[in-house]
Design a protein around this motif. Structure first.
Motif, PDB file in Angstrom:
ATOM      1  N   LEU A  13       8.632  -0.364   3.475  1.00 50.09           N
ATOM      2  CA  LEU A  13       9.717   0.206   4.276  1.00 50.09           C
ATOM      3  C   LEU A  13      10.450  -0.928   4.991  1.00 50.09           C
ATOM      4  CD1 LEU A  13       7.565   3.141   5.629  1.00 50.09           C
ATOM      5  CD2 LEU A  13       9.357   3.302   3.887  1.00 50.09           C
ATOM      6  N   LYS A  14      11.759  -0.891   4.941  1.00 45.15           N
ATOM      7  CA  LYS A  14      12.584  -1.998   5.427  1.00 45.15           C
ATOM      8  C   LYS A  14      12.283  -2.361   6.879  1.00 45.15           C
ATOM      9  CE  LYS A  14      17.159  -3.737   4.839  1.00 45.15           C
ATOM     10  NZ  LYS A  14      18.425  -3.510   4.218  1.00 45.15           N
ATOM     11  N   GLY A  15      11.898  -3.612   7.093  1.00 47.94           N
ATOM     12  CA  GLY A  15      11.648  -4.111   8.432  1.00 47.94           C
ATOM     13  C   GLY A  15      10.274  -3.782   8.986  1.00 47.94           C
ATOM     14  N   ALA A  16       9.430  -3.096   8.213  1.00 45.58           N
ATOM     15  CA  ALA A  16       8.089  -2.732   8.700  1.00 45.58           C
ATOM     16  C   ALA A  16       7.217  -3.978   8.812  1.00 45.58           C
ATOM     17  CB  ALA A  16       7.442  -1.721   7.764  1.00 45.58           C
ATOM     18  N   THR A  17       6.410  -4.006   9.860  1.00 46.98           N
ATOM     19  CA  THR A  17       5.461  -5.098  10.067  1.00 46.98           C
ATOM     20  C   THR A  17       4.071  -4.520  10.298  1.00 46.98           C
ATOM     21  OG1 THR A  17       5.911  -5.164  12.443  1.00 46.98           O
ATOM     22  CG2 THR A  17       7.219  -6.651  11.038  1.00 46.98           C
ATOM     23  N   HIS A  18       3.101  -5.408  10.310  1.00 44.86           N
ATOM     24  CA  HIS A  18       1.695  -5.001  10.378  1.00 44.86           C
ATOM     25  C   HIS A  18       0.935  -5.945  11.287  1.00 44.86           C
ATOM     26  CE1 HIS A  18      -2.345  -5.969   8.680  1.00 44.86           C
ATOM     27  NE2 HIS A  18      -2.501  -4.679   8.788  1.00 44.86           N
ATOM     28  N   ASP A  19      -0.053  -5.413  11.993  1.00 47.40           N
ATOM     29  CA  ASP A  19      -1.038  -6.255  12.657  1.00 47.40           C
ATOM     30  C   ASP A  19      -2.388  -5.558  12.590  1.00 47.40           C
ATOM     31  OD1 ASP A  19      -1.372  -4.434  14.805  1.00 47.40           O
ATOM     32  OD2 ASP A  19      -0.470  -5.752  16.290  1.00 47.40           O
ATOM     33  N   GLU A  23     -10.105  -4.805  18.445  1.00 45.74           N
ATOM     34  CA  GLU A  23     -10.868  -3.936  19.351  1.00 45.74           C
ATOM     35  C   GLU A  23     -10.978  -2.519  18.820  1.00 45.74           C
ATOM     36  OE1 GLU A  23      -7.553  -5.312  21.476  1.00 45.74           O
ATOM     37  OE2 GLU A  23      -8.628  -6.738  20.243  1.00 45.74           O
ATOM     38  N   TRP A  24      -9.964  -2.068  18.114  1.00 41.23           N
ATOM     39  CA  TRP A  24      -9.949  -0.713  17.578  1.00 41.23           C
ATOM     40  C   TRP A  24     -10.438  -0.673  16.127  1.00 41.23           C
ATOM     41  CZ3 TRP A  24      -4.271   0.855  19.076  1.00 41.23           C
ATOM     42  CH2 TRP A  24      -4.139   0.846  20.476  1.00 41.23           C
ATOM     43  N   GLY A  25     -10.491  -1.822  15.483  1.00 39.33           N
ATOM     44  CA  GLY A  25     -10.799  -1.860  14.055  1.00 39.33           C
ATOM     45  C   GLY A  25      -9.722  -1.148  13.265  1.00 39.33           C
ATOM     46  N   ALA A  26      -8.465  -1.389  13.647  1.00 36.49           N
ATOM     47  CA  ALA A  26      -7.366  -0.618  13.059  1.00 36.49           C
ATOM     48  C   ALA A  26      -6.208  -1.507  12.615  1.00 36.49           C
ATOM     49  CB  ALA A  26      -6.853   0.402  14.069  1.00 36.49           C
ATOM     50  N   ASP A  27      -5.663  -1.164  11.454  1.00 35.17           N
ATOM     51  CA  ASP A  27      -4.416  -1.755  10.988  1.00 35.17           C
ATOM     52  C   ASP A  27      -3.289  -0.924  11.567  1.00 35.17           C
ATOM     53  OD1 ASP A  27      -5.043  -3.861   8.821  1.00 35.17           O
ATOM     54  OD2 ASP A  27      -6.368  -2.187   8.314  1.00 35.17           O
ATOM     55  N   ARG A  28      -2.306  -1.595  12.187  1.00 38.19           N
ATOM     56  CA  ARG A  28      -1.183  -0.879  12.785  1.00 38.19           C
ATOM     57  C   ARG A  28       0.107  -1.303  12.091  1.00 38.19           C
ATOM     58  NH1 ARG A  28      -1.543  -2.041  19.035  1.00 38.19           N
ATOM     59  NH2 ARG A  28      -1.197  -4.126  18.207  1.00 38.19           N
ATOM     60  N   PHE A  29       0.998  -0.329  11.911  1.00 43.71           N
ATOM     61  CA  PHE A  29       2.270  -0.563  11.233  1.00 43.71           C
ATOM     62  C   PHE A  29       3.412  -0.235  12.196  1.00 43.71           C
ATOM     63  CE2 PHE A  29      -0.976   0.442   8.146  1.00 43.71           C
ATOM     64  CZ  PHE A  29      -0.861  -0.624   7.266  1.00 43.71           C
ATOM     65  N   PHE A  30       4.385  -1.135  12.250  1.00 47.72           N
ATOM     66  CA  PHE A  30       5.471  -1.042  13.219  1.00 47.72           C
ATOM     67  C   PHE A  30       6.831  -1.108  12.557  1.00 47.72           C
ATOM     68  CE2 PHE A  30       1.878  -3.014  15.298  1.00 47.72           C
ATOM     69  CZ  PHE A  30       1.853  -2.459  16.562  1.00 47.72           C
ATOM     70  N   ILE A  31       7.801  -0.511  13.255  1.00 42.68           N
ATOM     71  CA  ILE A  31       9.215  -0.751  12.971  1.00 42.68           C
ATOM     72  C   ILE A  31       9.800  -1.146  14.319  1.00 42.68           C
ATOM     73  CG2 ILE A  31       9.833   1.704  13.156  1.00 42.68           C
ATOM     74  CD1 ILE A  31      11.579  -0.944  11.006  1.00 42.68           C
ATOM     75  N   GLY A  32      10.439  -2.307  14.361  1.00 41.17           N
ATOM     76  CA  GLY A  32      10.801  -2.851  15.658  1.00 41.17           C
ATOM     77  C   GLY A  32       9.496  -3.167  16.364  1.00 41.17           C
ATOM     78  N   GLU A  33       9.390  -2.810  17.597  1.00 36.79           N
ATOM     79  CA  GLU A  33       8.142  -3.030  18.342  1.00 36.79           C
ATOM     80  C   GLU A  33       7.359  -1.734  18.501  1.00 36.79           C
ATOM     81  OE1 GLU A  33      11.277  -4.149  19.675  1.00 36.79           O
ATOM     82  OE2 GLU A  33      10.878  -5.974  18.526  1.00 36.79           O
ATOM     83  N   LYS A  34       7.750  -0.702  17.790  1.00 42.42           N
ATOM     84  CA  LYS A  34       7.140   0.623  17.936  1.00 42.42           C
ATOM     85  C   LYS A  34       6.264   0.953  16.731  1.00 42.42           C
ATOM     86  CE  LYS A  34       9.588   1.714  21.630  1.00 42.42           C
ATOM     87  NZ  LYS A  34       9.063   2.122  22.891  1.00 42.42           N
TER      88      LYS A  34
END
Length: 118
Positions: A13-19, A23-34
């Protein structure tokens, strides 16, 4: 990486980022900072994908699919979690991720939407 198709779908998805939130053991996906999605586990250790949705859409999804539950550790009306041991249809999950992405993108300031959309 346990769910490469989920990562691929989210990051396509255009502009999507990941970290990765250790602490949560979770992959998180963002658009912008959200954040629009998170891949992790619940308290029973089951793999879940949690995605932002429209409130009425969440109710519909939960009524149609028993693998979809209220968002784990999230606002229950704006997020849903998918139990990945019960629902692993890649096409369905990709559509759900795209829906979550759109929900968050539309809430960003117009100038950020234009930056992301190019």
């Amino acid at each position: 990486m346990k769910y490469p198709t989920i990562h691929e779908a989210a990051l396509s998805l255009k502009g999507a980022t990941h970290d990765y939130k250790e602490e949560w053991g979770a992959d998180r996906f963002f658009i912008g900072e959200k954040m629009f999605a998170m891949l992790g586990t619940n308290k029973e250790g089951r793999d879940i994908l949690t995605v932002k949705v429209e409130p009425n859409q969440g109710e519909i999804l939960r009524s149609e699919n028993t693998a979809i539950i209220p968002g784990y550790y999230m606002n229950k009306s704006h997020w849903v979690s998918v139990l990945l041991d019960e629902e692993n249809n890649a096409e369905f999950l990709a559509k759900l991720l795209a829906h979550g992405y759109e929900q968050v993108l539309r809430k960003l300031p117009k100038y950020r939407q234009k930056e992301i959309e190019g």
